[in-house]
Design a protein around this motif. Sequence first.
Motif, PDB file in Angstrom:
ATOM      1  N   GLY A   1       0.815  -1.205   0.000  1.00 47.23           N
ATOM      2  CA  GLY A   1       0.000   0.000   0.000  1.00 47.23           C
ATOM      3  C   GLY A   1       0.848   1.254   0.000  1.00 47.23           C
ATOM      4  N   ILE A   2       0.210   2.378  -0.308  1.00 49.25           N
ATOM      5  CA  ILE A   2       0.862   3.681  -0.300  1.00 49.25           C
ATOM      6  C   ILE A   2       0.045   4.604   0.589  1.00 49.25           C
ATOM      7  N   ASP A   3       0.679   5.215   1.576  1.00 51.15           N
ATOM      8  CA  ASP A   3      -0.014   6.137   2.470  1.00 51.15           C
ATOM      9  C   ASP A   3       0.010   7.545   1.893  1.00 51.15           C
ATOM     10  N   ILE A   4      -1.147   8.190   1.927  1.00 55.22           N
ATOM     11  CA  ILE A   4      -1.291   9.544   1.409  1.00 55.22           C
ATOM     12  C   ILE A   4      -1.763  10.458   2.539  1.00 55.22           C
ATOM     13  N   GLU A   5      -1.101  11.594   2.692  1.00 55.10           N
ATOM     14  CA  GLU A   5      -1.510  12.593   3.674  1.00 55.10           C
ATOM     15  C   GLU A   5      -1.596  13.954   3.001  1.00 55.10           C
ATOM     16  N   ASN A   6      -2.790  14.577   3.083  1.00 50.98           N
ATOM     17  CA  ASN A   6      -3.013  15.902   2.496  1.00 50.98           C
ATOM     18  C   ASN A   6      -2.623  15.945   1.014  1.00 50.98           C
ATOM     19  N   GLY A   7      -2.954  14.868   0.313  1.00 49.87           N
ATOM     20  CA  GLY A   7      -2.723  14.833  -1.120  1.00 49.87           C
ATOM     21  C   GLY A   7      -1.318  14.512  -1.557  1.00 49.87           C
ATOM     22  N   SER A   8      -0.461  14.116  -0.609  1.00 52.12           N
ATOM     23  CA  SER A   8       0.929  13.815  -0.931  1.00 52.12           C
ATOM     24  C   SER A   8       1.329  12.450  -0.374  1.00 52.12           C
ATOM     25  N   VAL A   9       2.289  11.815  -1.022  1.00 51.58           N
ATOM     26  CA  VAL A   9       2.819  10.539  -0.534  1.00 51.58           C
ATOM     27  C   VAL A   9       3.528  10.756   0.803  1.00 51.58           C
ATOM     28  N   SER A  10       3.260   9.879   1.755  1.00 50.62           N
ATOM     29  CA  SER A  10       3.947   9.969   3.049  1.00 50.62           C
ATOM     30  C   SER A  10       4.711   8.695   3.379  1.00 50.62           C
ATOM     31  N   ALA A  11       4.315   7.565   2.780  1.00 54.62           N
ATOM     32  CA  ALA A  11       4.992   6.304   3.098  1.00 54.62           C
ATOM     33  C   ALA A  11       4.518   5.209   2.154  1.00 54.62           C
ATOM     34  N   VAL A  12       5.309   4.128   2.104  1.00 59.86           N
ATOM     35  CA  VAL A  12       4.840   2.897   1.468  1.00 59.86           C
ATOM     36  C   VAL A  12       4.744   1.832   2.549  1.00 59.86           C
TER      37      VAL A  12
END
Length: 387
Positions: free
Chosen positions: A177-188
Amino acid sequence: MNSAEIVIVGGGVVGASVAYHLTQRGVKDILILERETSQGLGSTGKATGGVRAQFETEINIRMSLYSLDLFSRFNELTGGDCGYEPRGYLFLATDEKQLDHLKDNVARQRALGLKEVEIVDRQTIAGMIEGLNVSDITGGSFCSRDGFIDPLAVMSGFTMMAVERGAKVLTGVEVTGIDIENGSVSAVRTNQGRISTGNVVCCAGAWAKNIAAGARIDLPIEPLRRQIIWAKSSAELPGDLPMVIDLSDGFHFRPAKNSRHEMLFAYPDPAEPSSFNTDFDPAFIDKVIPKAKHRAPFLAGAEIVLDKCRAGLYEMTPDHHAILGGCEIEGLYFANGFSGHGVMHSPATGRALAEIILDGNASFLDVSCLGLRRFKENKLLMETAFI
C-alpha cells in the motif's frame, strides 16, 4: 530501512534505470524495493533483448534514439557490457498497404534523425537472408542500427552504478500500500513494515495497476503473456541474421546470442487473454512452427529446446504506449505500460523520470504526451509497430 527520500517499486531494468539517472543527478537516498528474491526474475529476465528505433510515433522513435545511443556507450557510462549488437531489424510487408505504411514510417524516422533506416525491395531482402521465403513479399524496411542487447546486463549495470553512488536495493519486499496525507505521498507499506518517503516511483511492470490502486489511482494497464520458443538447427543459420518480423501475422525470429545454430521464435497470439500466467504452454509451439516453416524454410528441421522456452508478461495500455510521469497525488510517479518496449526504452525512461522528479518536467525530451491524464482527456496515441 524505515525511510528514504525516493522509493522505487520494482527492481527490474526500468527501476534500475530510474535509480541510475537519479544518482547521476546527485540523489543518494534512494531505495529500490524488489518483491522477488533477486532482481531480474520478472519481465526483464524474460525479454528477447531486441532494441529498435523503427516505430510509428515520434515519441517512441525519439525514446529509441536516446536509448540506442546510451546502449552504444554503456561500457563507458557504467563499466559494464550490455551486449549491444547492431545486427538490424527487418520488417517484411506482404501487401502494398503494409509497404506504404513502412514507407511512411521510414520517412518519419529519417526526418527525426535515424539515417540508417531504409526501404528494401524483395530482391534485396532475398540477398540479405539466404533461404528466406520472399515469394509473397512486396518489400520491407531495414535499420542496421537496431539490434540486440542483454536485458539482465543492462539492469545490472544500471543497478551497480546506482548502488555505488548511494542507492540501496532490498529484495523480497512486496509493497502492499501507499499512504497519502493531504494529497501527498507519506509512506509505502510493505510485507516487512512501513517506509516513510515523500516520493514513490512505480516501476512494477505488469503488477503496476495493483500498486496504483493502493493509492486509489486507476492505472489502465493489463498483463498479457508473451511466449518465446527456443529452437536449435542442425545446420548453421545465415550469417549476421537480424531480427525478422513478418507484418502479415507478427511472427518474428532472431538468432540466440553467440550461436549460429540456436534461435528464438515469437508470435503475438491474438487469442491470448489478459492474465498473470507466466507458464509456457507447449501447445503454443503448434501455432508458431507452421509460420516459421513458411517464412524461413531453413528453420523447418529445427529442434525445440523445451527447457529454454519461456513466457513473460507485457504490461499493456490501451494505446500501446508507456505511462510516464506524475499524477494528482504529489510525489507519486509512474514508469509503466511499455507494451513490450520496457527494456529497449529503459535508458530514456530513467532520464525522463529523474528530470520529472527533480525538475518538474523532462527537458531532454518532451514526454508529456505519455502522461496518465491522456486517457481521461482522450488523447491516445497510435502505434501499430508493436509485436
